[in-house]
Design a protein around this motif. Structure first.
Motif, mmCIF file in Angstrom:
data_model
loop_
_atom_site.group_PDB
_atom_site.id
_atom_site.type_symbol
_atom_site.label_atom_id
_atom_site.label_comp_id
_atom_site.label_asym_id
_atom_site.label_seq_id
_atom_site.Cartn_x
_atom_site.Cartn_y
_atom_site.Cartn_z
ATOM 1 N N TRP A 1 0.887 -1.163 0.000
ATOM 2 C CA TRP A 1 0.000 0.000 0.000
ATOM 3 C C TRP A 1 0.920 1.206 0.000
ATOM 4 N N GLY A 2 1.151 1.766 -1.172
ATOM 5 C CA GLY A 2 2.204 2.762 -1.305
ATOM 6 C C GLY A 2 3.539 2.065 -1.128
ATOM 7 N N GLU A 3 4.380 2.588 -0.247
ATOM 8 C CA GLU A 3 5.674 1.959 0.034
ATOM 9 C C GLU A 3 5.610 1.024 1.233
ATOM 10 N N ASP A 4 4.451 0.913 1.873
ATOM 11 C CA ASP A 4 4.294 0.075 3.061
ATOM 12 C C ASP A 4 3.794 -1.312 2.696
ATOM 13 N N ILE A 5 4.064 -2.258 3.589
ATOM 14 C CA ILE A 5 3.560 -3.620 3.459
ATOM 15 C C ILE A 5 2.441 -3.786 4.484
ATOM 16 N N ILE A 6 1.303 -4.276 4.035
ATOM 17 C CA ILE A 6 0.157 -4.464 4.935
ATOM 18 C C ILE A 6 -0.047 -5.964 5.167
ATOM 19 N N LEU A 7 -0.100 -6.327 6.437
ATOM 20 C CA LEU A 7 -0.358 -7.718 6.841
ATOM 21 C C LEU A 7 -1.663 -7.715 7.625
ATOM 22 N N ALA A 8 -2.732 -8.208 6.991
ATOM 23 C CA ALA A 8 -4.074 -8.081 7.566
ATOM 24 C C ALA A 8 -4.580 -9.428 8.061
ATOM 25 N N SER A 9 -4.929 -9.479 9.350
ATOM 26 C CA SER A 9 -5.532 -10.650 9.979
ATOM 27 C C SER A 9 -4.667 -11.891 9.748
ATOM 28 N N GLY A 10 -5.265 -13.084 9.665
ATOM 29 C CA GLY A 10 -4.496 -14.300 9.465
ATOM 30 C C GLY A 10 -4.473 -15.171 10.713
ATOM 31 N N GLU A 11 -3.726 -16.249 10.624
ATOM 32 C CA GLU A 11 -3.620 -17.254 11.698
ATOM 33 C C GLU A 11 -2.294 -17.070 12.413
ATOM 34 N N ILE A 12 -2.330 -17.020 13.768
ATOM 35 C CA ILE A 12 -1.094 -16.824 14.514
ATOM 36 C C ILE A 12 -0.622 -18.107 15.203
#
Length: 876
Positions: free
Chosen positions: A346-357
């Motif tokens: 997202w632009g120059e950023d990396i987005i890590l949304a939700s998921g399994e931990i």
């Protein structure tokens, strides 16, 4: 013995800073509206909004047990929008209430300009092949869903990436079990509405699912990288048979397009297995792998079925792979490790949304991960050296200001420049910071194919000495384009001079942009600030000092840059195991010193094939040494034809051995960062690799001096362009029309025009600053061809033929420019070939037009090779 002593001295001095290590800074964004979170969602960015769709989790009823509830699949879609707030921060807001047509999870997805493409997926019992695109309408705040062609077969748990409008899907399962993992590799052209999924050759390794795939440039071309994943041992059922993988494969779309047999290469495997993570491109040559499990606890799960209930969670670790050196580094810890969710840019950023931990446990957290530059402060000492050096260069301009009595002094230095200083000035003008910064960067990323082209400089020298220079000396030219006026006509002269001016404005922009990008990697200055600083200083000393100031500063830059390059070689060798032999061994093992590409296929004109290099090198240098005022002007600053010839030969020798030095530096940088991958900063552009090395590996003070040399070398090139363009404008556009009343008036006009050209070049430099440009050296080749190719053809048309006349020459020049525009816009011709095409097209069109159109005969004495009279005295 001497070499050992020298190494010892240099290493005792020590580097000014340790190399930077890649890390990610994490910031939490608003949580997903689903409080439990989901695994396996579709995630992407469209129209500046983050889209999270579908997925699965284990909703626990009040008093329920996590390990007894069934998995639930969702059809909900959540959209996170953002608006700029005060400062650099954003205000985020979730939009809800959107639905998919069916619940689905564990599909693959990619973000495109038209929307987020969602591919396959499952519901636990059913695996899908359907493909659709989610499109966010920022104005109406609505989410649209568009159907796309379905996959040839069902797929879940695979990986996807996009290059241009091509979407690629690799691996995945065709059924619910890992035993149905595949080697499928498909492609869909989103730019063709009639396109269907195309099956491509699979990687040479085994089948896999929950693998990662990313698209990134490898220095030569954009490639796809398939990382790890997991597969089932055919002889062992269930969890005991899961094999976690760490292998890596590179796919070349260009080689596949050309019909080459070997389209896949096996690369260095990751330090640990990676599965159910995600790969995302960072910078110009890194791929970060974030999230994912490494299978390190599988044995415990197999040994104790209850262990899964106390699972500590997946490793909170990111990895970074460098495509050029084929190396891995630990990219530092993550605040949490979310698996089975795609990371997106997202632009120059990396987005890590939700998921399994951890098993059965989801997270509603959304993380914004930002690569950290880890830039070492330039330091007071280095800044002091930089400032003193630049002030000294301005002082040279002030010193020579007092000697400029007329335009001959201002434009030709009174023809009193020594031949060796003129040679240094030609060398610095033609190569300068482009050689010092961009050439090593290009070789670091590729190989030695261009070196043959550098050998065309001395090869063209006899043509310049015996074929072009005599004409300029005989007519006592101040502007090279005076020859065109005498040989053809005034309109041809003005058109040629105008093309030259456009070329050098572009050239100033490229040189300043390149140097600015380089300096931004090692100093607190932004590229914009660096361009403005260079522009202002050039405006001061070039406007004041004229060509003599330019030539003597060029000479100083040549000594500083070549001396600095030699120092850098010793530090590079000191950082590679085995020194010189170690560099050569690494280079040979990785095809980094390839000199010749014997490709004569029909599409070899798009590559750096040997014939492209030879013809392109001849074309570039022939146009520069016959029609470039910045070079021709140096011929005219010496006392005699003999001295001018010596300057050309000396420049050819310097260029040959100087290029050898810089090519070796490029290969050495590859070996250094292959041996020390943690010292390579993933956030830099490839053109910044050598300045970064200088700032981080050289001693304080020496680093400042060499960086100052880079800065000042760029200024020398820019000031040469400023002075030479002002020369042509005064000589070609003002003097023939008596625009000034006196010699003093022309001198004032020269200074005003020098200042104006500097301003225009500075503006061009600001426009050329772009992170999308992977190699400014490659862009420079195109600029030479676009402007100077046809102009070189025009001079050759005049020198080589007696049939050519003014109308034919005018048509030839316009035709050559038109051909170059068509080549640029409509073909994939390698930019290195542009100048040769420009020369030949102008030459052929101009000759044909002259043969077909009638014209009155003119006096051509001493204006063509066929009409030269008795050779003049060498001391003309």
């Amino acid at each position: 013995m001497i070499m050992k002593y020298l190494f010892a001295v240099l290493l005792v001095i020590g580097p000014s800073a340790m190399g930077a290590k890649a890390r990610l800074a994490a910031k939490a964004l608003p949580d997903l509206p689903n409080p439990i979170g989901v695994a396996g969602p579709f995630v992407g960015v469209h129209n500046n909004a983050l889209i999270v769709a579908g997925g699965a989790n284990f909703p626990i009823p009040v008093g329920g047990d996590l390990w007894e509830v069934p998995k639930a699949y969702h059809d909900s879609v959540w959209v996170l929008t953002r608006q700029k707030a005060e400062g650099e921060e954003f205000v985020y807001e979730w939009k809800t209430g959107f639905k998919l047509e069916t619940p689905v999870g564990y599909g693959v997805c990619v973000s495109t300009e038209k929307g987020v493409v969602c591919i396959g997926g499952e519901t636990g019992e059913v695996v899908y092949s359907e493909v659709f695109r989610l499109e966010w309408d920022a104005k109406t705040k609505k989410l649209n869903q568009t159907k796309l062609p379905s996959l040839p077969e069902a797929c879940t748990g695979g990986a996807a990436a996009v290059i241009g409008e091509m979407v690629y899907v690799a691996g995945g399962q065709r059924g619910a079990g890992l035993d149905t993992a595949t080697k499928n590799f498909w492609r869909l052209d989103l730019g063709d509405n009639e396109s269907k999924w195309e099956k491509l050759p699979p990687w040479p390794g085994p089948e896999r699912a929950f693998n990662q795939m990313g698209a990134q440039h490898n220095g030569r071309e954009m490639c796809l990288y398939v990382f790890g994943g997991r597969r089932q041992d055919a002889k062992v059922e269930g969890i005991k048979g899961i094999i976690a993988m760490n292998d890596v494969y590179e796919f070349s779309p260009e080689r596949h397009k050309s019909g080459k047999a070997e389209v896949w290469r096996k690369r260095t495997g990751s330090p640990k297995p990676i599965m159910a993570g995600t790969a995302v491109a960072v910078g110009q040559s890194h791929v970060f792998v974030v999230g994912g499990a490494d299978g390190g606890l599988l044995e415990k799960v197999v040994a104790d079925a209850e262990f899964v209930k106390t699972h500590p969670g997946f490793p909170k670790r990111a990895w970074a792979y460098h495509t050029i050196t084929d190396t891995w580094i630990d990219a530092g810890p993550l605040p949490a490790n979310h698996v089975t969710t795609p990371a997106v840019k997202w632009g120059e950023d990396i987005i890590l949304a939700s998921g399994e931990i951890k098993p059965r446990v989801r997270s509603a957290k959304v993380w914004r991960l930002t690569p950290i530059e880890n830039k070492k402060p330039f330091g007071v000492i280095n800044f002091t050296v930089l400032a003193l050096y630049l002030l000294a260069m301005v002082g040279v301009g002030v010193w020579f200001m007092r000697k400029n009595k007329n335009t001959d002094d201002y434009f030709r230095g009174g023809q009193n420049i020594p031949w060796w200083a003129a040679a240094c000035s030609i060398y610095a003008t033609m190569l300068s910071s482009l050689t010092f910064v961009a050439l090593p960067a290009l070789v670091y990323a590729t190989d030695w194919l261009l070196y043959i082209g550098m050998l065309m400089i001395p090869a063209v020298a006899p043509l310049a000495i015996y074929g072009a220079m005599p004409f300029f000396r005989r007519i006592d030219a101040t502007s090279a384009y005076e020859y065109l006026g005498k040989r053809f006509s005034q309109p041809v002269r003005l058109l040629g001079s105008g093309l030259f001016t456009l070329f050098h404005i572009s050239r100033m922009g490229i040189v300043m942009a390149l140097t600015a990008l380089a300096l931004s990697a090692v100093t607190p200055l932004t590229p914009w600030q660096s361009v403005l600083m260079m522009g202002v200083l050039c405006l001061i000393y070039c406007t004041m000092g004229g060509v003599e100031a330019v030539i003597w500063t060029d000479t100083i830059q040549t000594v500083v840059l070549l001396g600095g390059a030699v120092v850098c070689v010793f530090y590079i060798l000191g950082g590679v195991d085995g020194g010189f032999g170690g560099v050569l061994d690494l280079a040979k093992a990785n095809d980094k010193i390839t000199l010749v590409n014997l490709d004569f296929s029909p599409d070899s004109f798009t590559t750096l094939a040997l014939w492209v290099i030879i013809l392109g090198g001849i074309g570039q240098n022939l146009s520069s040494y016959t029609s470039d005022q910045a070079v021709v002007q140096r011929y005219m600053t010496t006392k005699s034809t003999t001295a001018a010839a010596r300057s050309i030969w000396a420049n050819g020798i310097m260029a040959t051995f100087g290029s050898l030095l810089f090519f070796f530096i490029g290969t050495g940088l590859y070996a250094f960062y292959h041996s020390n991958p943690t010292q390579l900063n993933p956030t830099i552009q490839n053109d910044q690799v050598f300045p970064m090395f200088i700032a981080t590996e050289l001693p304080v003070g020496i680093a400042g001096l060499i960086v100052a040399g880079i800065f000042a070398a760029a200024q020398s090139t820019v000031s040469s362009s400023m002075n030479s363009t002002a020369t042509t404008l005064v000589t070609d556009f003002l003097r023939p029309f008596n625009r000034c009343d006196s010699e003093a008036g022309y001198l004032r006009a020269a200074k005003v025009l020098t200042f104006t050209m500097g301003v225009l070049g500075t503006v061009a430099g600001l426009l050329f600053i772009s992170p999308e440009i992977r190699s400014l050296m490659s862009e420079y080749f195109k600029v030479i061809g676009m402007f100077m190719g046809a102009l070189g053809g025009l001079f050759l048309l005049g020198i080589l033929t007696t049939r050519a006349h003014a109308r034919g020459a005018f048509i030839g020049l316009l035709g050559g420019v038109a051909v170059m525009i068509w080549i640029w816009r409509a073909t994939e011709t390698n930019g290195y070939l542009y100048a040769f095409i420009g020369i030949t097209s102008c030459l052929l069109i101009g000759y044909a037009a002259s043969a077909l159109l009638p014209a009155a005969k003119t006096d051509l004495e001493n204006l063509t090779l066929h009409t030269l009279t008795q050779k003049e005295n060498a001391n003309d």
